[in-house]
Write an enzyme that holds these catalytic residues in place. Sequence first.
Site, PDB file in Angstrom:
ATOM      1  N   ALA A 146     -34.480 118.006  16.608  1.00 24.57           N
ATOM      2  CA  ALA A 146     -35.056 118.624  15.413  1.00 24.57           C
ATOM      3  C   ALA A 146     -34.302 119.886  15.039  1.00 24.57           C
ATOM      4  O   ALA A 146     -33.919 120.097  13.881  1.00 24.57           O
ATOM      5  CB  ALA A 146     -36.539 118.926  15.644  1.00 24.57           C
ATOM      6  N   ARG A 186     -25.014 122.214   5.730  1.00 25.78           N
ATOM      7  CA  ARG A 186     -24.403 121.360   4.707  1.00 25.78           C
ATOM      8  C   ARG A 186     -24.744 121.854   3.298  1.00 25.78           C
ATOM      9  O   ARG A 186     -23.916 121.803   2.403  1.00 25.78           O
ATOM     10  CB  ARG A 186     -24.936 119.923   4.847  1.00 25.78           C
ATOM     11  CG  ARG A 186     -23.926 118.940   5.393  1.00 25.78           C
ATOM     12  CD  ARG A 186     -24.580 117.572   5.630  1.00 25.78           C
ATOM     13  NE  ARG A 186     -24.532 117.232   7.040  1.00 25.78           N
ATOM     14  CZ  ARG A 186     -25.577 116.926   7.795  1.00 25.78           C
ATOM     15  NH1 ARG A 186     -26.802 116.875   7.281  1.00 25.78           N
ATOM     16  NH2 ARG A 186     -25.417 116.655   9.071  1.00 25.78           N
ATOM     17  N   SER A 239     -28.235 118.818  21.243  1.00 23.77           N
ATOM     18  CA  SER A 239     -28.013 117.591  20.461  1.00 23.77           C
ATOM     19  C   SER A 239     -27.773 116.367  21.312  1.00 23.77           C
ATOM     20  O   SER A 239     -26.796 115.655  21.139  1.00 23.77           O
ATOM     21  CB  SER A 239     -26.808 117.766  19.517  1.00 23.77           C
ATOM     22  OG  SER A 239     -27.149 118.594  18.460  1.00 23.77           O
ATOM     23  N   CYS A 249     -34.145 110.287  24.720  1.00 24.60           N
ATOM     24  CA  CYS A 249     -34.637 108.916  24.869  1.00 24.60           C
ATOM     25  C   CYS A 249     -33.674 108.063  25.682  1.00 24.60           C
ATOM     26  O   CYS A 249     -34.036 106.992  26.156  1.00 24.60           O
ATOM     27  CB  CYS A 249     -34.825 108.249  23.520  1.00 24.60           C
ATOM     28  SG  CYS A 249     -35.199 109.393  22.204  1.00 24.60           S
ATOM     29  N   ASP A 257     -40.849 117.505  18.781  1.00 24.26           N
ATOM     30  CA  ASP A 257     -41.919 117.254  19.747  1.00 24.26           C
ATOM     31  C   ASP A 257     -42.949 118.373  19.825  1.00 24.26           C
ATOM     32  O   ASP A 257     -43.974 118.209  20.485  1.00 24.26           O
ATOM     33  CB  ASP A 257     -41.315 117.054  21.154  1.00 24.26           C
ATOM     34  CG  ASP A 257     -40.514 115.773  21.274  1.00 24.26           C
ATOM     35  OD1 ASP A 257     -40.430 115.023  20.280  1.00 24.26           O
ATOM     36  OD2 ASP A 257     -39.976 115.518  22.365  1.00 24.26           O
ATOM     37  N   ASN A 292     -35.592 113.831  14.434  1.00 23.62           N
ATOM     38  CA  ASN A 292     -34.444 113.829  13.523  1.00 23.62           C
ATOM     39  C   ASN A 292     -34.887 113.893  12.068  1.00 23.62           C
ATOM     40  O   ASN A 292     -34.270 114.582  11.258  1.00 23.62           O
ATOM     41  CB  ASN A 292     -33.594 112.575  13.760  1.00 23.62           C
ATOM     42  CG  ASN A 292     -32.567 112.786  14.842  1.00 23.62           C
ATOM     43  OD1 ASN A 292     -31.505 113.343  14.600  1.00 23.62           O
ATOM     44  ND2 ASN A 292     -32.901 112.391  16.069  1.00 23.62           N
ATOM     45  N   ARG A 339     -52.297  85.605   8.973  1.00 21.00           N
ATOM     46  CA  ARG A 339     -53.180  84.519   8.493  1.00 21.00           C
ATOM     47  C   ARG A 339     -54.482  84.504   9.270  1.00 21.00           C
ATOM     48  O   ARG A 339     -55.572  84.371   8.699  1.00 21.00           O
ATOM     49  CB  ARG A 339     -52.487  83.160   8.650  1.00 21.00           C
ATOM     50  CG  ARG A 339     -51.452  82.886   7.590  1.00 21.00           C
ATOM     51  CD  ARG A 339     -50.653  81.643   7.913  1.00 21.00           C
ATOM     52  NE  ARG A 339     -51.478  80.443   7.955  1.00 21.00           N
ATOM     53  CZ  ARG A 339     -51.004  79.237   8.276  1.00 21.00           C
ATOM     54  NH1 ARG A 339     -49.731  79.086   8.596  1.00 21.00           N
ATOM     55  NH2 ARG A 339     -51.803  78.198   8.264  1.00 21.00           N
TER      56      ARG A 339
END
Lengths: 465, 465
Positions: free
Chosen positions: A21, A31, A50, A54, A296, A318, A455
């Site tokens: 994050a 940017r 970075s 996971c 988190d 992210n 269904r």
Amino acid sequence: MSMSGAPGARERLVVIGGDAAGMSAASQARRLKGPDELEVVAFERGHFASYSACGIPYWVGGEVDDRDRLIARTPEEHRARGIDLRMRTEVTEIDVAGRRVRARDLGSGAESWTPYDKLVIATGARPVRPELAGADAAGVHGVQTLDDGQALLDTLARTRGRRAVVIGAGYIGVEMAEALIGRGYEVTVVNRGKEPMSTLDPDMGCLVREAMAGLGITMVNDAEVTEVRTDDAGRVRAVVTEDAEYPADVVVLGIGVRPETSLARAAGLPVGEHGGLLTDRAMRVRGHEDIWAGGDCVEVLDLVSGQSRHVALGTHANKHGQVIGTNAGGGYATFPGVVGTAVSKVCDLEIARTGLREKDARRVGLKFVTATIESTSRAGYYPDASPMTVKMLAERRTGRLLGVQIVGREGAGKRVDIAAVALTAGMTADQMTALDLGYAPPFSPVWDPVLVAARKAAREVREAD
Amino acid sequence: MSMSGAPGARERLVVIGGDAAGMSAASQARRLKGPDELEVVAFERGHFASYSACGIPYWVGGEVDDRDRLIARTPEEHRARGIDLRMRTEVTEIDVAGRRVRARDLGSGAESWTPYDKLVIATGARPVRPELAGADAAGVHGVQTLDDGQALLDTLARTRGRRAVVIGAGYIGVEMAEALIGRGYEVTVVNRGKEPMSTLDPDMGCLVREAMAGLGITMVNDAEVTEVRTDDAGRVRAVVTEDAEYPADVVVLGIGVRPETSLARAAGLPVGEHGGLLTDRAMRVRGHEDIWAGGDCVEVLDLVSGQSRHVALGTHANKHGQVIGTNAGGGYATFPGVVGTAVSKVCDLEIARTGLREKDARRVGLKFVTATIESTSRAGYYPDASPMTVKMLAERRTGRLLGVQIVGREGAGKRVDIAAVALTAGMTADQMTALDLGYAPPFSPVWDPVLVAARKAAREVREAD
């Protein structure tokens, strides 16, 4: 150190936490605004920034051979892009009124204040450690950070015994059990719940239990850990429950994580019932125009239940970072919330869920029908068609989709995305029966398993009222 | 033969066509109404009923070893369920005013009229046969029905030569090329378009061409077949284009199918611009209360373009049958339309599309942006992560998703379902960027490839106006 707020001076964005994050936010802000307009300073207390937390179970398990492959961008790369990333530097205080943070260089021990114009809190989560004697013993490991993963691998390399106990049978516990089996350990998973994967309803979790047993993992359910027993040297020796004792040369904590918000709490920022920071849709900390939080350490809106929850997942972190960086960089973006999608695997068993479990639905006052079906991943006659169980919850009367759980082999996990999008769109089970999903014999039966479940759920809805 | 319409007498449902749509309709009507209320008579002119036509390429290719595995339900099983299924019996006329059909027993040649109260037309599609000298020669095969597939396999067994030419490079052509390669043939695919898979934009089709070349398939694009040359015995010898001649021991027609509506046309029933029967949402033939039509012989609403189109796919046929049977059985169901999803594969290359191609969007007056990205099927560091190209079209100004095309390896094909559901829900590319899709390193990068494409498309939308 430059002063902030001087007329015409560039602004300073300070980011606390250098993982998904935080660094996504830093990079996106960078940017959008050049160094003349915006200075970006990020603090990370660990040795890595970075990286994919996971991916740690797969690194421990050996599928990923090199730790550095988990690192998306090195500190040097961030610095080359104009982000002043300060590693091994822990923020120890946020002074909201004074718009500054105090940070300690963990190498030198030196502390100093850094003013900010805009602040991003991305302090992540910490693994839940049971309040037990021995829970901090040598050989007991969380697997939340790359540093944690390295410490575990060091222990594994040092330890001659081959008995591992994993406490907890959620995603992390189950993935770590697979990883340790892959390394040749005898693995016992001690689990408080009736079945592993309490993110599933027990009737689906039992399919996971069966698969784990098939892999040689000893699964102990309904068991409360009372003590982690250590030897004279303070090293772990066994995990003790009310009923039994499980010898252990290494213990992995897989009992989930909590938002790491001690800094934010101390600064008086608003924290919700799950312990996470509370933000608005733009990921701004509530009541604070120039402070954002993501990843988190925050709570998010569950779009299905309408309530707040805590979900620690890199994919959300992210997205949060992207939204925060856009807003902090002068643009506009929002994070609407989650539907609670998660996928995992134990060897070739794929496990997926999205939306509400039965108990979640009950908790928020929703009445529902359930439909559980068995189908196959491909046309039944096509080679390697494998069985798949799909459970669907739909609201009574309205028929609105509430949740889907899938357990199967190849092709089962990502099928949950169909339901994730349908949940986001507020579709009913009946509407889902008409979905134009990809069909060809190598990919799906002529009725995709999710449609078969829809269904049945739609029929249950019609018959329930 | 019982008379229909007598007071208190049971009604008779007549079904023309014994494959997916027809027998699904018959079975569903049978489920809803017992034999005391409803007689169900179905006519099938071929030797097989209720089979997977989509499975024929895999049967020809040898992945499916036994033809009978493609048969979902035998005629005997249908009869045991109370459906009077008459095999090898061709309906030759529909007398709408007289509410009866004339059928010919293809064995005895005997013809007789059967009255109906309710009629289902499920006459399927027929392969396009080029209007060329030799197109009906021995050794030239369509692969539309099990009978066609059996005839092709008989030809392959009889033929010593190993040169196969496939005319057309759509799904069927490409699948048949793979099947024939699998049988050890030298395969040339002759294709009218610039690239194979004209259901994709050419910039995505070129990825398929490259993969086919890698499999040793000779791909001839931009080529118009002018003649199928035969020997003195009337057997195929070569396929001739304007520029060249391709020797052929067997030829497979993969140039698509047309709705088989000659019976319906002769009866004055409404047919649309693509040659398919026109129905309402309940799959009733327009203007005819007691006649339904479904499967490959109808046109369907394209929910993205708002226009009618013809899509021959077993998954739609089954849905149509389900809807028709429900309505004919006294219930209520609708088929809202399609978004144009299709998946296929050539060996391990997966090819998927949904929604509009560039030329489809132009045809209906939509202005759009495109975004093409490359990503991977799993986290980049996870074993067997394979490259995947995703192209997304989104409407200018509104940002509404218009279409997605995906070409990649394992895990690429069914990812198109994410877009299929998003198209159905009318989502924008920007909304899609927040989708809560299943993420774990073995299943997806932290940003799913579809989300990466959505981010880029959303940016293009913002920058376009």
